[in-house]
Design a protein around this motif. Structure first.
Motif, PDB file in Angstrom:
ATOM      1  N   THR A   1       0.828  -1.204   0.000  1.00 36.86           N
ATOM      2  CA  THR A   1       0.000   0.000   0.000  1.00 36.86           C
ATOM      3  C   THR A   1       0.861   1.252   0.000  1.00 36.86           C
ATOM      4  O   THR A   1       0.525   2.255  -0.654  1.00 36.86           O
TER       5      THR A   1
ATOM      6  N   TRP B   1       0.738   4.434  -2.466  1.00 36.55           N
ATOM      7  CA  TRP B   1       0.650   5.804  -1.947  1.00 36.55           C
ATOM      8  C   TRP B   1       1.549   6.721  -2.774  1.00 36.55           C
ATOM      9  O   TRP B   1       1.175   7.826  -3.143  1.00 36.55           O
TER      10      TRP B   1
ATOM     11  N   ARG C   1       0.623   9.801  -5.749  1.00 37.16           N
ATOM     12  CA  ARG C   1       1.245  11.127  -5.768  1.00 37.16           C
ATOM     13  C   ARG C   1       1.843  11.435  -7.141  1.00 37.16           C
ATOM     14  O   ARG C   1       1.696  12.531  -7.668  1.00 37.16           O
TER      15      ARG C   1
ATOM     16  N   SER D   1      -5.192   3.542  -7.112  1.00 37.17           N
ATOM     17  CA  SER D   1      -4.224   4.247  -7.957  1.00 37.17           C
ATOM     18  C   SER D   1      -4.701   4.396  -9.387  1.00 37.17           C
ATOM     19  O   SER D   1      -4.245   5.289 -10.110  1.00 37.17           O
TER      20      SER D   1
ATOM     21  N   ARG E   1      -5.470  13.120  -5.606  1.00 35.42           N
ATOM     22  CA  ARG E   1      -4.466  12.552  -4.692  1.00 35.42           C
ATOM     23  C   ARG E   1      -5.075  12.306  -3.314  1.00 35.42           C
ATOM     24  O   ARG E   1      -4.845  11.262  -2.697  1.00 35.42           O
TER      25      ARG E   1
ATOM     26  N   ARG F   1      -5.301   8.622  -1.755  1.00 35.10           N
ATOM     27  CA  ARG F   1      -4.567   8.314  -0.530  1.00 35.10           C
ATOM     28  C   ARG F   1      -5.513   8.052   0.634  1.00 35.10           C
ATOM     29  O   ARG F   1      -5.246   7.182   1.478  1.00 35.10           O
TER      30      ARG F   1
ATOM     31  N   LEU G   1      -6.668   4.509   0.220  1.00 36.41           N
ATOM     32  CA  LEU G   1      -5.619   3.564   0.611  1.00 36.41           C
ATOM     33  C   LEU G   1      -5.512   3.448   2.129  1.00 36.41           C
ATOM     34  O   LEU G   1      -5.364   2.349   2.678  1.00 36.41           O
ATOM     35  N   ALA G   2      -5.595   4.583   2.822  1.00 33.28           N
ATOM     36  CA  ALA G   2      -5.534   4.566   4.287  1.00 33.28           C
ATOM     37  C   ALA G   2      -6.729   3.809   4.861  1.00 33.28           C
ATOM     38  O   ALA G   2      -6.590   2.996   5.790  1.00 33.28           O
TER      39      ALA G   2
END
Length: 465
Positions: A75, A79, A83, A226, A241, A245, A248-249
């Motif tokens: 992950t 991340w 970005r 992503s 972004r 992100r 993902l968190a």
């Protein structure tokens, strides 16, 4: 096993109109829909690890802790990808820009295989969840799985407007799971009889090292945010972004938390390898709650979530073939008929391709998701590995030494996981399919004159046209 964003967007207003509460609703719909696949993997990944451990409950928690740790590592790489590529693209975009466009095809081939396996294993696991609730269906496992496959594939015909519905399914499963966990830890209905001890002469460390790669099916779907951010055309790069992100968190917290909690409860309640008409996660819920409404709700929500995961791959997989057929500005690599769509923007011939492929693997595995788990974490780990190597190269080029070392060590961990799974024998078929598809796509691309822009095919696959 798994898989880019699996859900297609509905019509949305431009950035200026997406403010405050409306942006929160959009994030909820996006995030919880995208993580449906990894969350649904909890339904079979823990049992896969226990089977690889030959039923040794004493080693189950260390094994799943290692699995969750590696999920965090993977992950962290995505991340970075979010970005660097806020318009989407994932490992394919990273590989193409780091090593040249020809390397784009390896992660693409991996994802084509991963989508097929995701559909097959999710449908099979949904059938198993139904059978655990209604054991009389066990004799019709394969017909039941095929019927669910046709149902989900058929619903794909009507387009991609189910993002909010999939998000709700994910939330319902998480909420019911929390209820099961609370009752299981505080006042369980019963306990099992599996002994939680490691046998004499048994190398615990070796057993864990050999078992955890099988359970890495839990990592499939980590790549989804992503590429799914390409759906968010109404947002600028900064907000894409943040959405990527944030998703993902959320994925790490929910998937990691549920996995560790359910594993701990399985050990505490002595829930071992299930009978042929049940699953371990069903046995955990039954032991925690008894045969009442909460157990039924758990089985129902887990089955619906698994069907949602299959449906999202039924959308993303054909979407990728459609993009490769030359839609949305992507280079035409595959025959044009694979990009033909109906009025709901569904590439129907591509859906048929995935329907037939998934049906064949369901029949070959006799509708048993645990037979497919062994193949699941191979193809997508090829994509993980290529993405990590690409990010390592970017970090070295930019002279970010510490980040380069972190990415390189993560790539080594992923490569080890892939190698251990391949040593089991049959999973080599997943790798062979990945390489053959990648090679075939590369040949067609070369014959077409190597058109530019192939690196962005995954982001094109997420764009509805």
């Amino acid at each position: 096993m798994s898989t880019p964003g699996r859900i297609r967007p509905v019509s949305v207003p431009p950035l200026a109109a997406v403010r405050g509460p409306r942006r929160s609703v959009l994030f909820f719909a996006f995030a919880f829909a995208v993580i449906a696949d990894p969350v649904s993997s909890v339904a079979y990944a823990i049992e896969a690890a226990l089977r690889a451990l030959d039923g040794d409950l004493a080693l189950l928690l260390p094994t799943m802790s290692l699995v969750v740790g590696l999920v965090v590592v993977v992950t962290a790489n995505y991340w970075q990808l979010v970005r660097r590529f806020p318009k989407g693209g994932g490992a394919a975009a990273a590989a193409g820009r780091a090593f040249g466009p020809r390397w784009t095809f390896l992660p693409i081939g991996a994802l084509v295989v991963d989508f097929v396996l995701t559909i097959g294993i999710s449908i099979s696991a949904a059938a198993s969840a139904a059978i655990a609730l209604f054991p009389e269906l066990s004799s019709a496992r394969v017909p039941l799985a095929l019927a669910l496959l046709v149902l989900v594939g058929g619903l794909t015909w009507f387009g991609h407007g189910g993002r909010l519905l999939f998000a709700v399914m994910t939330v319902l499963f998480v909420a019911v799971s929390v209820g099961v966990l609370i009752l299981g830890f505080v006042s369980p209905h019963e306990t099992g009889h599996t002994v939680s001890t490691t046998g004499p002469g048994h190398s615990a460390m070796l057993a864990v090292v050999l078992a955890f790669p099988v359970a890495m099916a839990l990592a499939t779907g980590v790549e989804a945010p992503s590429t799914a951010i390409a759906q968010l055309g109404q947002l600028d790069d900064t907000h894409r972004r943040r959405f990527g992100r944030g998703t993902l968190a959320l994925l790490v917290v929910i998937v990691g938390g549920l996995t560790i909690a359910l594993t701990t409860l399985a050990v505490q309640l002595h829930i071992g390898i299930p009978s042929t008409d049940s699953t371990q996660i069903a046995d955990i819920a039954h032991a925690a709650t008894g045969p009442g409404w909460l157990y039924s709700a758990f089985q129902l929500t887990s089955s619906l979530l698994l069907l949602a995961a299959a449906s999202s791959s039924f959308q993303a997989g054909p979407g990728l073939l459609k993009a490769l057929a030359g839609t949305a500005g992507a280079p035409g690599v595959l025959p044009p008929f694979l990009g033909r769509t109906n009025k709901h923007h569904t590439p129907y011939w591509s859906v048929v391709v995935y329907l037939v492929a998934a049906a064949l693997i369901i029949i070959a595995a006799a509708g048993q998701e645990q037979e497919l788990v062994l193949f699941y974490a191979v193809a997508v780990f090829v994509s993980f590995l290529v993405g990590l190597l690409a990010m390592t190269r970017f970090a070295r080029t930019e002279k970010k030494t510490a980040l380069a070392w972190v990415n390189a060590l993560a790539a080594a961990a992923v490569a080890f996981t892939l190698a251990v799974n391949l040593l089991r024998g049959w999973p080599v078929l997943s790798l062979a399919a990945t390489v053959l598809i990648a090679a075939g796509l590369y040949v067609r691309w070369a014959r077409a004159g190597r058109p530019a822009g192939i690196e962005d095919v995954e982001s094109h696959a997420e764009t509805r046209v």
